[in-house]
Write an enzyme that holds these catalytic residues in place. Structure first.
Site, PDB file in Angstrom:
ATOM      1  N   HIS A 107       5.205 -99.462 -39.040  1.00 21.92           N
ATOM      2  CA  HIS A 107       5.948 -99.743 -37.740  1.00 21.92           C
ATOM      3  C   HIS A 107       7.411 -99.523 -38.136  1.00 21.92           C
ATOM      4  O   HIS A 107       7.739 -99.778 -39.319  1.00 21.92           O
ATOM      5  CB  HIS A 107       5.806-100.832 -37.305  1.00 21.92           C
ATOM      6  CG  HIS A 107       6.137-102.028 -37.907  1.00 21.92           C
ATOM      7  ND1 HIS A 107       7.188-102.539 -38.258  1.00 21.92           N
ATOM      8  CD2 HIS A 107       5.173-103.093 -38.790  1.00 21.92           C
ATOM      9  CE1 HIS A 107       7.269-103.880 -39.107  1.00 21.92           C
ATOM     10  NE2 HIS A 107       5.956-103.650 -39.362  1.00 21.92           N
ATOM     11  N   ASP A 109      10.406-100.453 -36.510  1.00 23.80           N
ATOM     12  CA  ASP A 109      11.073-101.686 -35.996  1.00 23.80           C
ATOM     13  C   ASP A 109      11.240-102.647 -37.238  1.00 23.80           C
ATOM     14  O   ASP A 109      10.085-102.845 -38.135  1.00 23.80           O
ATOM     15  CB  ASP A 109      10.443-102.348 -34.617  1.00 23.80           C
ATOM     16  CG  ASP A 109       9.368-103.057 -34.881  1.00 23.80           C
ATOM     17  OD1 ASP A 109       8.237-102.548 -35.308  1.00 23.80           O
ATOM     18  OD2 ASP A 109       9.430-104.373 -34.407  1.00 23.80           O
ATOM     19  N   ASP A 140       8.688-103.827 -45.039  1.00 21.28           N
ATOM     20  CA  ASP A 140       8.223-104.099 -43.788  1.00 21.28           C
ATOM     21  C   ASP A 140       8.908-103.327 -42.859  1.00 21.28           C
ATOM     22  O   ASP A 140       9.895-104.060 -42.115  1.00 21.28           O
ATOM     23  CB  ASP A 140       8.250-105.641 -43.953  1.00 21.28           C
ATOM     24  CG  ASP A 140       7.344-106.066 -42.562  1.00 21.28           C
ATOM     25  OD1 ASP A 140       6.623-105.555 -41.989  1.00 21.28           O
ATOM     26  OD2 ASP A 140       7.944-107.147 -42.016  1.00 21.28           O
ATOM     27  N   GLU A 173       6.495-103.859 -33.268  1.00 19.36           N
ATOM     28  CA  GLU A 173       5.463-104.870 -33.779  1.00 19.36           C
ATOM     29  C   GLU A 173       6.198-106.188 -34.251  1.00 19.36           C
ATOM     30  O   GLU A 173       5.738-107.136 -34.090  1.00 19.36           O
ATOM     31  CB  GLU A 173       5.153-104.278 -35.147  1.00 19.36           C
ATOM     32  CG  GLU A 173       3.830-104.976 -35.988  1.00 19.36           C
ATOM     33  CD  GLU A 173       4.245-106.124 -36.710  1.00 19.36           C
ATOM     34  OE1 GLU A 173       3.211-106.855 -36.941  1.00 19.36           O
ATOM     35  OE2 GLU A 173       5.471-106.382 -37.191  1.00 19.36           O
ATOM     36  N   GLU A 174       7.548-106.114 -34.666  1.00 19.92           N
ATOM     37  CA  GLU A 174       7.924-107.594 -35.132  1.00 19.92           C
ATOM     38  C   GLU A 174       8.311-108.381 -33.709  1.00 19.92           C
ATOM     39  O   GLU A 174       8.522-109.671 -34.009  1.00 19.92           O
ATOM     40  CB  GLU A 174       9.322-107.141 -35.953  1.00 19.92           C
ATOM     41  CG  GLU A 174       9.117-106.354 -37.305  1.00 19.92           C
ATOM     42  CD  GLU A 174       8.543-107.474 -38.199  1.00 19.92           C
ATOM     43  OE1 GLU A 174       8.146-108.305 -37.939  1.00 19.92           O
ATOM     44  OE2 GLU A 174       8.400-106.751 -39.246  1.00 19.92           O
ATOM     45  N   HIS A 440      11.065-110.486 -44.038  1.00 18.75           N
ATOM     46  CA  HIS A 440      11.757-111.243 -42.991  1.00 18.75           C
ATOM     47  C   HIS A 440      12.865-112.403 -43.501  1.00 18.75           C
ATOM     48  O   HIS A 440      13.323-112.904 -42.723  1.00 18.75           O
ATOM     49  CB  HIS A 440      10.577-112.240 -42.348  1.00 18.75           C
ATOM     50  CG  HIS A 440       9.421-111.198 -41.573  1.00 18.75           C
ATOM     51  ND1 HIS A 440       8.635-112.147 -40.448  1.00 18.75           N
ATOM     52  CD2 HIS A 440       9.285-109.926 -41.655  1.00 18.75           C
ATOM     53  CE1 HIS A 440       7.811-111.043 -40.233  1.00 18.75           C
ATOM     54  NE2 HIS A 440       8.297-109.853 -40.580  1.00 18.75           N
TER      55      HIS A 440
END
Length: 478
Positions: A107, A109, A140, A173-174, A440
């Protein structure tokens, strides 16, 4: 430590040493290009929330991905308008006739950067420091896309890519808004494959080759508490006027037991994890727990982060300390996430959490709960032929170390959708998000060594998987 069966480098489908060395040398030579492309990708502020960053940032990142696929010879490249208002990128690269089809997922995003002032270097500028590359999305999961591209490029220089390849790169996705899941359900033929490699997890420890066998699901809710028609002077009305912020704090506190365990009414929280364990000291180090602060919950760390539900308060809307006035608050709002293990339906868990939040309201406070995201948990079949091929490839890429099998507390909502749509497909989860990556969080980074080794492992896996399919009497054809 749980190990994958038959994950040995000397198995019947192991890559010949000379070929392995040649592919490894090519992957190594491709690393400067990988870094340059990751720098370009990280520069896009592709947070899929227009309230935080312009939608144009995500759109530009999607176009970059589409152009990269076209440059590698992918056909049928398309920007998919998903129902949540974002774009996912799809491409197909045909392989030899009769070859199996492998779907590669990543992903583009990313999570918001949080406190940009806390970043040592700018979050949207890939920066090399202390042997790692720092930037939001570096691990990520923009790095996951670069891993896929590097593996395909390496194979392209050594006899060609031996499988049909589909790539899907998600755009939300996030946010957990389910756009790609709903698109896939409406177009089930699009992502069908014999094996699916999800490049969005990570090794249990940097340098330890790991596949993820389990993902917790997630429900994301927003709760609003109202008690007054408007804020009141705390001197004139405080002491009798019901404070919405205080009511919200009591509601949120009810979600945890004294030891910090999650306590949602009606939701079991006593499951155990029987595989690879996570020592307390290692977890404290990875999580950067301050000296003297205790871990929360009961059972082993693996039980708590992989096998049991976990509630987290993600944010609270209330007046900031700077500029706060002496007022009783009329309204307050919070974002709450609930992670649930396999065996628990995320939708039912969301209903239980909603009921709990409403029933815990003190003083007759009015509570409104809105569900804004959901993803089901996932468990993989680690005895499948694709896992055997991946175990051998990871062992070859990591100098003979056998593949470990771990759980993950995070969620990848698409996994369960793919498992439901394609029950015969083998789904494997690997990636760059090992603990030091700090995904994150501020100062997210990726290890270039992990990127190189996992790109090599994916290339060797595709070669091995194709060889095994060719030697199987009923070779898959999708």
């Amino acid at each position: 430590m749980e190990q994958a069966p038959h994950a040995r480098p000397d198995g019947p489908a192991a890559t010949a040493p000379a070929d392995r060395r040649a592919i490894a040398a090519t992957v190594a030579a491709l690393q400067p290009r990988a870094k340059a492309e990751l720098s370009e990708l990280v520069a896009f502020k592709s947070v899929a929330d227009p309230a935080q960053f312009p939608k144009s940032e995500c759109e530009a990142a999607a176009r970059w991905v589409a152009d990269a696929l076209r440059a590698e010879g992918f056909t049928d490249v398309a920007l998919l308008d998903t129902p949540d208002g974002t774009e996912s990128v799809y491409g197909f690269l045909p392989g030899p006739s009769g070859a199996p089809t492998v779907l590669l997922y990543a992903h583009y995003d990313v999570q918001p950067p949080l406190d940009e002032a806390a970043w040592i270097s700018p979050p949207f500028e890939l920066t090399e420091r202390d042997g790692r590359w720092y930037g939001r999305g570096a691990a990520d999961c923009k790095g996951g896309l670069i891993m896929h591209l590097t593996a395909l490029r390496a194979l392209g220089q050594h006899g060609g890519i031996p499988v049909n390849v589909k790539v899907i790169v998600e755009g939300s996705e996030e946010q957990g808004t389910g756009g790609l899941e709903r698109y896939a359900e409406a177009h089930p033929e699009l992502l069908t494959a014999d094996a699916i490699v999800i490049g969005d997890t990570g090794n249990f420890r940097c340098g330890l080759p790991t596949v993820t066998a389990m993902l917790r699901g997630m429900a994301l809710l927003r709760v609003r508490v109202d008690t007054l028609e408007g804020n009141l002077h705390s001197g004139q009305f405080g002491g009798a006027a019901p404070d919405a912020l205080a009511a919200l704090i009591r509601i949120l506190d009810s979600l945890r037991a004294e030891d910090g365990s999650t306590t949602v009414q009606g939701l079991a929280a006593d499951e155990t994890w029987d595989g690879l364990q996570y020592p307390d000291d290692d977890f404290r180090k990875d999580a950067k727990v301050l000296d003297g602060v205790e871990l929360i919950g009961s059972g082993t760390v693996a039980d708590r982060v992989w096998a049991r539900p976990a509630v987290t308060v993600l944010g609270i809307d209330s007046p900031p300390v700077v500029g706060a006035t002496p007022s009783v608050q009329a309204s307050a709002r919070a974002a709450v996430s609930l992670r649930v293990p396999p065996g628990v339906d995320a939708g039912q868990a969301a209903e239980l959490l909603t009921a709990h939040l409403q029933s815990a309201a003190p003083w007759g406070a009015r509570v409104a709960v809105e569900q804004v995201g959901q993803g089901q948990p996932f468990r993989a079949d680690t005895a499948s032929p694709a896992y055997t091929a991946m175990g051998r490839a990871l062992s070859e890429a990591y100098d003979g170390q056998e593949m470990a099998i771990a759980g993950a507390g995070g969620s990848i909502p698409l996994c369960n959708t793919l498992a439901s749509l394609y029950p015969e497909a083998e789904i494997l989860l690997i990636g760059l998000s090992e603990p030091d990556a700090q995904i994150h969080a501020v100062n997210e980074s990726v290890s270039p060594e992990e990127l190189e080794r996992l790109s090599l492992a994916e290339a060797l896996f595709l070669r091995s998987y194709a060889d095994e399919a060719a030697n199987t009497p009923a070779a898959p054809t999708r």
